[in-house]
Design a protein around this motif. Sequence first.
Motif, PDB file in Angstrom:
ATOM      1  N   MET A 188       7.382  11.513   1.298  1.00 61.48           N
ATOM      2  CA  MET A 188       7.715  10.708   0.129  1.00 61.48           C
ATOM      3  C   MET A 188       7.772   9.241   0.548  1.00 61.48           C
ATOM      4  O   MET A 188       8.255   8.923   1.635  1.00 61.48           O
ATOM      5  N   VAL A 189       7.308   8.360  -0.329  1.00 63.26           N
ATOM      6  CA  VAL A 189       7.380   6.929  -0.067  1.00 63.26           C
ATOM      7  C   VAL A 189       8.827   6.483  -0.291  1.00 63.26           C
ATOM      8  O   VAL A 189       9.404   6.733  -1.349  1.00 63.26           O
ATOM      9  N   VAL A 190       9.426   5.857   0.717  1.00 62.66           N
ATOM     10  CA  VAL A 190      10.814   5.403   0.623  1.00 62.66           C
ATOM     11  C   VAL A 190      10.901   4.268  -0.393  1.00 62.66           C
ATOM     12  O   VAL A 190      10.091   3.330  -0.362  1.00 62.66           O
ATOM     13  N   LYS A 191      11.876   4.356  -1.301  1.00 61.17           N
ATOM     14  CA  LYS A 191      12.068   3.318  -2.317  1.00 61.17           C
ATOM     15  C   LYS A 191      12.426   2.000  -1.641  1.00 61.17           C
ATOM     16  O   LYS A 191      13.243   1.958  -0.737  1.00 61.17           O
ATOM     17  N   GLY A 192      11.780   0.930  -2.093  1.00 57.58           N
ATOM     18  CA  GLY A 192      12.030  -0.401  -1.556  1.00 57.58           C
ATOM     19  C   GLY A 192      11.243  -0.724  -0.301  1.00 57.58           C
ATOM     20  O   GLY A 192      11.430  -1.788   0.284  1.00 57.58           O
ATOM     21  N   SER A 193      10.357   0.164   0.126  1.00 55.58           N
ATOM     22  CA  SER A 193       9.632  -0.064   1.382  1.00 55.58           C
ATOM     23  C   SER A 193       8.227  -0.621   1.194  1.00 55.58           C
ATOM     24  O   SER A 193       7.609  -1.057   2.157  1.00 55.58           O
ATOM     25  N   PHE A 194       7.712  -0.634  -0.024  1.00 56.24           N
ATOM     26  CA  PHE A 194       6.330  -1.057  -0.253  1.00 56.24           C
ATOM     27  C   PHE A 194       6.221  -2.579  -0.164  1.00 56.24           C
ATOM     28  O   PHE A 194       6.984  -3.305  -0.801  1.00 56.24           O
ATOM     29  N   GLN A 195       5.251  -3.045   0.631  1.00 57.71           N
ATOM     30  CA  GLN A 195       5.011  -4.482   0.783  1.00 57.71           C
ATOM     31  C   GLN A 195       3.508  -4.734   0.758  1.00 57.71           C
ATOM     32  O   GLN A 195       2.742  -4.034   1.418  1.00 57.71           O
ATOM     33  N   ARG A 196       3.128  -5.761   0.000  1.00 56.72           N
ATOM     34  CA  ARG A 196       1.723  -6.183  -0.038  1.00 56.72           C
ATOM     35  C   ARG A 196       1.700  -7.677  -0.347  1.00 56.72           C
ATOM     36  O   ARG A 196       2.349  -8.122  -1.289  1.00 56.72           O
ATOM     37  N   ALA A 197       0.949  -8.423   0.441  1.00 52.14           N
ATOM     38  CA  ALA A 197       0.806  -9.853   0.185  1.00 52.14           C
ATOM     39  C   ALA A 197      -0.013 -10.058  -1.080  1.00 52.14           C
ATOM     40  O   ALA A 197      -0.934  -9.281  -1.361  1.00 52.14           O
ATOM     41  N   GLU A 198       0.320 -11.084  -1.827  1.00 50.53           N
ATOM     42  CA  GLU A 198      -0.374 -11.394  -3.070  1.00 50.53           C
ATOM     43  C   GLU A 198      -1.869 -11.573  -2.819  1.00 50.53           C
ATOM     44  O   GLU A 198      -2.281 -12.352  -1.962  1.00 50.53           O
ATOM     45  N   GLY A 199      -2.690 -10.815  -3.524  1.00 46.66           N
ATOM     46  CA  GLY A 199      -4.139 -10.928  -3.428  1.00 46.66           C
ATOM     47  C   GLY A 199      -4.763 -10.250  -2.217  1.00 46.66           C
ATOM     48  O   GLY A 199      -5.957 -10.381  -1.996  1.00 46.66           O
ATOM     49  N   ALA A 200      -3.968  -9.542  -1.434  1.00 44.30           N
ATOM     50  CA  ALA A 200      -4.488  -8.875  -0.237  1.00 44.30           C
ATOM     51  C   ALA A 200      -4.570  -7.371  -0.461  1.00 44.30           C
ATOM     52  O   ALA A 200      -3.850  -6.809  -1.278  1.00 44.30           O
ATOM     53  N   LEU A 201      -5.457  -6.722   0.278  1.00 39.55           N
ATOM     54  CA  LEU A 201      -5.556  -5.261   0.210  1.00 39.55           C
ATOM     55  C   LEU A 201      -4.592  -4.587   1.171  1.00 39.55           C
ATOM     56  O   LEU A 201      -4.190  -3.457   0.958  1.00 39.55           O
TER      57      LEU A 201
END
Length: 153
Positions: free
Chosen positions: A59-72
């Motif tokens: 399961m994806v841990v809540k609050g763990s997702f990070q992505r730079a704006e406009g990046a893959l």
Amino acid sequence: MTPVQRRRLMWVLIVLLAGGLATTLVAFALQRNIAYLYTPAEVLRGDAGNQERFRLGGMVVKGSFQRAEGALEAHFVVTDGDATLPVSTSRILPDMFAEGTAVVASGRLENGRFIADEVLAKHDENYVPKEVADKMGAAHTKHDVPVPAVEAR
């Protein structure tokens, strides 16, 4: 042994050899393409061994997702209730990908981080793929990620 019997015996031996060779080649090809499913706890315990490619489920841990704006490039953490493992991917994530959902990622382990080539996700948090649910167990509730019941197929 007559010449006819000798010729038949040679044909039988050639057919058996060809069949054995074909079976061996198919077995090697299938073995190389198999990607076993492991949970973060199994990976950290070393159960995945030195496999170059395998699948990570959890399961994806809540609050763990990070992505730079406009990046893959995306970073998130996957848990099975016992352990967590950071995941990175430079691929497009599925529309149904979200924190708190079940994911199965295919890729490799590199310096303690799982590098995913493919990420599969299910949008409904009441569903966990059967393989993942079986490995995670129904009693895990750590990291704010309860293991939901498996949906009947």
